[in-house]
Design an enzyme around this catalytic site. Structure first.
Site, PDB file in Angstrom:
ATOM      1  N   TYR A 108       1.143  -3.000 -13.820  1.00 58.44           N
ATOM      2  CA  TYR A 108       0.146  -3.627 -14.146  1.00 58.44           C
ATOM      3  C   TYR A 108       0.779  -5.731 -14.530  1.00 58.44           C
ATOM      4  O   TYR A 108       2.121  -5.312 -15.682  1.00 58.44           O
ATOM      5  CB  TYR A 108      -0.547  -3.549 -15.366  1.00 58.44           C
ATOM      6  CG  TYR A 108      -1.522  -2.857 -14.901  1.00 58.44           C
ATOM      7  CD1 TYR A 108      -2.892  -3.436 -14.351  1.00 58.44           C
ATOM      8  CD2 TYR A 108      -1.494  -1.534 -15.110  1.00 58.44           C
ATOM      9  CE1 TYR A 108      -3.746  -2.910 -14.025  1.00 58.44           C
ATOM     10  CE2 TYR A 108      -2.595  -0.588 -14.729  1.00 58.44           C
ATOM     11  CZ  TYR A 108      -3.509  -1.451 -14.096  1.00 58.44           C
ATOM     12  OH  TYR A 108      -4.770  -0.171 -13.854  1.00 58.44           O
ATOM     13  N   TYR A 147      -0.118   5.234 -11.732  1.00 59.37           N
ATOM     14  CA  TYR A 147       1.178   5.756 -13.050  1.00 59.37           C
ATOM     15  C   TYR A 147       0.960   5.940 -13.711  1.00 59.37           C
ATOM     16  O   TYR A 147      -0.113   7.023 -14.129  1.00 59.37           O
ATOM     17  CB  TYR A 147       1.098   3.936 -13.477  1.00 59.37           C
ATOM     18  CG  TYR A 147      -0.500   3.177 -13.885  1.00 59.37           C
ATOM     19  CD1 TYR A 147      -0.900   3.947 -15.719  1.00 59.37           C
ATOM     20  CD2 TYR A 147      -1.140   2.519 -13.183  1.00 59.37           C
ATOM     21  CE1 TYR A 147      -2.157   3.212 -15.940  1.00 59.37           C
ATOM     22  CE2 TYR A 147      -2.127   2.509 -13.178  1.00 59.37           C
ATOM     23  CZ  TYR A 147      -2.580   2.912 -14.681  1.00 59.37           C
ATOM     24  OH  TYR A 147      -3.852   2.205 -15.217  1.00 59.37           O
ATOM     25  N   ARG A 157      -2.158   8.443 -13.416  1.00 55.87           N
ATOM     26  CA  ARG A 157      -3.453   7.766 -13.366  1.00 55.87           C
ATOM     27  C   ARG A 157      -3.686   8.231 -11.978  1.00 55.87           C
ATOM     28  O   ARG A 157      -2.802   7.125 -11.371  1.00 55.87           O
ATOM     29  CB  ARG A 157      -3.827   6.352 -13.825  1.00 55.87           C
ATOM     30  CG  ARG A 157      -3.941   6.258 -15.295  1.00 55.87           C
ATOM     31  CD  ARG A 157      -5.480   6.802 -15.701  1.00 55.87           C
ATOM     32  NE  ARG A 157      -6.606   7.027 -15.388  1.00 55.87           N
ATOM     33  CZ  ARG A 157      -7.544   6.294 -14.552  1.00 55.87           C
ATOM     34  NH1 ARG A 157      -7.990   4.527 -15.317  1.00 55.87           N
ATOM     35  NH2 ARG A 157      -8.522   6.245 -14.092  1.00 55.87           N
ATOM     36  N   HIS A 160      -6.291   3.413  -8.791  1.00 56.27           N
ATOM     37  CA  HIS A 160      -7.572   2.913  -9.303  1.00 56.27           C
ATOM     38  C   HIS A 160      -7.835   1.800  -8.867  1.00 56.27           C
ATOM     39  O   HIS A 160      -6.412   0.896  -9.348  1.00 56.27           O
ATOM     40  CB  HIS A 160      -8.040   3.074 -10.097  1.00 56.27           C
ATOM     41  CG  HIS A 160      -7.512   2.743 -11.106  1.00 56.27           C
ATOM     42  ND1 HIS A 160      -6.538   3.208 -11.583  1.00 56.27           N
ATOM     43  CD2 HIS A 160      -8.004   2.296 -12.443  1.00 56.27           C
ATOM     44  CE1 HIS A 160      -5.952   2.956 -12.773  1.00 56.27           C
ATOM     45  NE2 HIS A 160      -6.580   2.183 -13.081  1.00 56.27           N
ATOM     46  N   HIS A 162      -9.950  -1.268 -11.079  1.00 56.09           N
ATOM     47  CA  HIS A 162     -11.000  -1.648 -11.930  1.00 56.09           C
ATOM     48  C   HIS A 162     -11.812  -2.968 -10.965  1.00 56.09           C
ATOM     49  O   HIS A 162     -11.438  -3.695 -10.939  1.00 56.09           O
ATOM     50  CB  HIS A 162     -10.954  -2.513 -13.352  1.00 56.09           C
ATOM     51  CG  HIS A 162      -9.661  -0.942 -13.553  1.00 56.09           C
ATOM     52  ND1 HIS A 162     -10.441  -0.761 -15.055  1.00 56.09           N
ATOM     53  CD2 HIS A 162      -8.541  -1.548 -13.928  1.00 56.09           C
ATOM     54  CE1 HIS A 162      -8.466   0.259 -15.823  1.00 56.09           C
ATOM     55  NE2 HIS A 162      -7.751  -0.218 -14.568  1.00 56.09           N
TER      56      HIS A 162
END
Lengths: 242, 206
Positions: A108, A147, A157, A160, A162
């Site tokens: 991120y 990640y 995870r 995905h 959000h």
């Protein structure tokens, strides 16, 4: 002007419970007392209205909205598209949809993310758009990477995105996550598995949509978002009068 | 077999996670991307009524501040009108009534500037005391939490408020009352939110 009417109650057995022990962070952040159930008033059936002045046309293109001129982020080029609907299967038009995600390496662009996968200089990782008059929306982006995160020692995870949606009232406000068809990490993720009903999890998984791909260019996934539906006003309701 | 109802199911909620700022407040995540971020100005320059600030921390079950929360506020103007096409009445040019703030990464403090809302007509003709609706998301919060901010200088209206009246335990009603103070000539309301444990804030299923 539409006559005010309530939204259907939220199915709390369909949503994840506040406390889900395998998602450890929820343990100290979940209220212990029961929620107080509120019959809706003007405060709940109204909500913020957004328009085209609030955003820019390129905000829904994550391939270009942060890239330097002539450059592109690394990763699988994808289209994410679908409709915002309500539980009555009616489109929710002109509603703000905001997304954020990791880059193709699972990193991120956030000052708190220390994962060793590199930042992509050409990828910001956020986008926003308004659904059109038919509730339709689309984004162009790269497929995010999986990640690791600290929960158990070895948690990953699933890939995905959000998604934040407003709808027409504050009671429809929703944040969720979209997953990708075929990802083996979905079944192993304690955050996904906070949702008790497998059918509710399936509804968060976007299928490959070959018809919507752009040949030789970009692959596509379809993701419909369903917000709370609203009661009809055919019969008397006591919301506004005596 | 009876006929099948053809309603859709609402998309299930998932936590906003630790990086909610990237999507909803990218400046706070550490980068500039949008011409205009949304939600930084609730009332706009033309709104009438008293200018106030509302601030607090969000506290978890261990008593620690939660430092990765995003809060959204939704409120009426000083006349009790929501900026929404279905609510009768007009709001001032530039009054949106909606805002979003994040908690400070180091201290967990949050705050926003706005105008104090007026009373709003509730159900069956019962007036609601002035209040701001809050929606709270964070890592570890699986479904956004709804609560309301009431005001300590509205004791009489609060006592008659139909939503306050739904809270069976009178001691819990106080968790929704922001405490008024003055600081440097400005009116500041303190509203700490306790997710769990002693003094747990009342949250609503709306």
């Amino acid at each position: 002007m539409t006559k005010p009417a309530e939204y259907y109650q939220r199915d709390r057995e369909w949503h994840p419970p506040a406390l889900a022990r395998d998602y450890k962070t929820s343990v100290a952040r979940s209220p212990s007392y029961a929620l107080i159930s509120l019959e809706q008033s003007a405060s709940e059936i109204t909500g913020p209205v957004f328009g085209h002045n609030d955003i820019d046309p390129g905000d829904n293109d994550l391939l270009t909205n942060y890239a330097q001129a002539g450059e592109s982020p690394i990763g699988e080029r994808i289209i994410v598209h679908g409709r915002v609907l309500d539980e009555n299967a009616r489109p929710v038009p002109n509603t703000l949809v905001e997304i954020w995600q990791a880059n193709a390496g699972g990193r991120y662009r956030h000052k708190k993310d220390m994962y060793l996968a590199p930042i992509d200089p050409n990828f910001g990782g956020c986008g926003r758009t308004l659904s059109d008059e038919n509730g339709y929306y689309f984004f162009r982006t790269v497929k995010p990477g999986a990640y690791p995160w600290r929960n158990w020692v070895n948690n990953w995870r699933p890939a995905h995105i959000h998604i934040s949606v407003f709808g027409s009232s504050f009671s429809q406000r929703l944040i969720t996550q979209m997953y990708f068809e075929g990802d083996p990490l979905i079944a192993k993720c304690p955050i996904v598995q906070t949702i008790p009903d497998p059918a509710a999890i399936d509804q968060l998984i976007a299928p490959l949509d070959l018809n919507a791909t752009i040949p030789l260019d970009t692959i596509a996934y379809k993701f419909d978002i369903v917000l709370r539906g609203r009661r009809s006003t055919l019969f008397e309701n006591r919301l506004e009068g005596n | 077999m009876p006929q099948k109802l053809d309603y859709l199911k609402e998309t299930a909620s998932q936590t906003a996670g630790p990086y909610v700022h990237i999507g909803l407040a990218p400046g706070a995540a550490g980068f500039d991307i949008y011409e205009r971020e949304l939600g930084w100005d609730i009332a706009g320059p033309n709104a009438g009524g008293e200018r106030i600030r509302v601030e607090g921390v969000v506290i978890d079950g261990t008593g620690s501040p939660v430092k990765d929360v995003l809060l959204e506020a939704w409120q009426a103007n000083a006349e009790g009108v929501y900026a929404h096409p279905e609510h009768p009445g007009e709001v001032e040019e530039g009054f949106r009534g909606w805002g979003r703030v994040i908690t400070d990464f180091d201290t967990g403090e949050w705050g926003f500037d706005t105008v104090k809302p007026g009373p709003v007509m509730g159900r069956i003709g019962k007036m609601m005391a002035p209040h701001i609706n809050l929606w709270i998301v964070a890592r570890g919060v699986n479904v956004g939490l709804n609560t309301r901010v009431y005001f300590s200088d509205e004791a009489e209206a609060n006592a008659a408020d139909p939503v306050m009246g739904l809270i069976e335990w009178e001691v819990r009603r106080q968790t929704l009352v922001a405490q008024r103070a003055e600081r440097d000539g400005k009116v500041v309301y303190r509203f700490d939110i306790r997710l769990q444990g002693e003094g747990e804030t009342v949250f609503f299923d709306i």
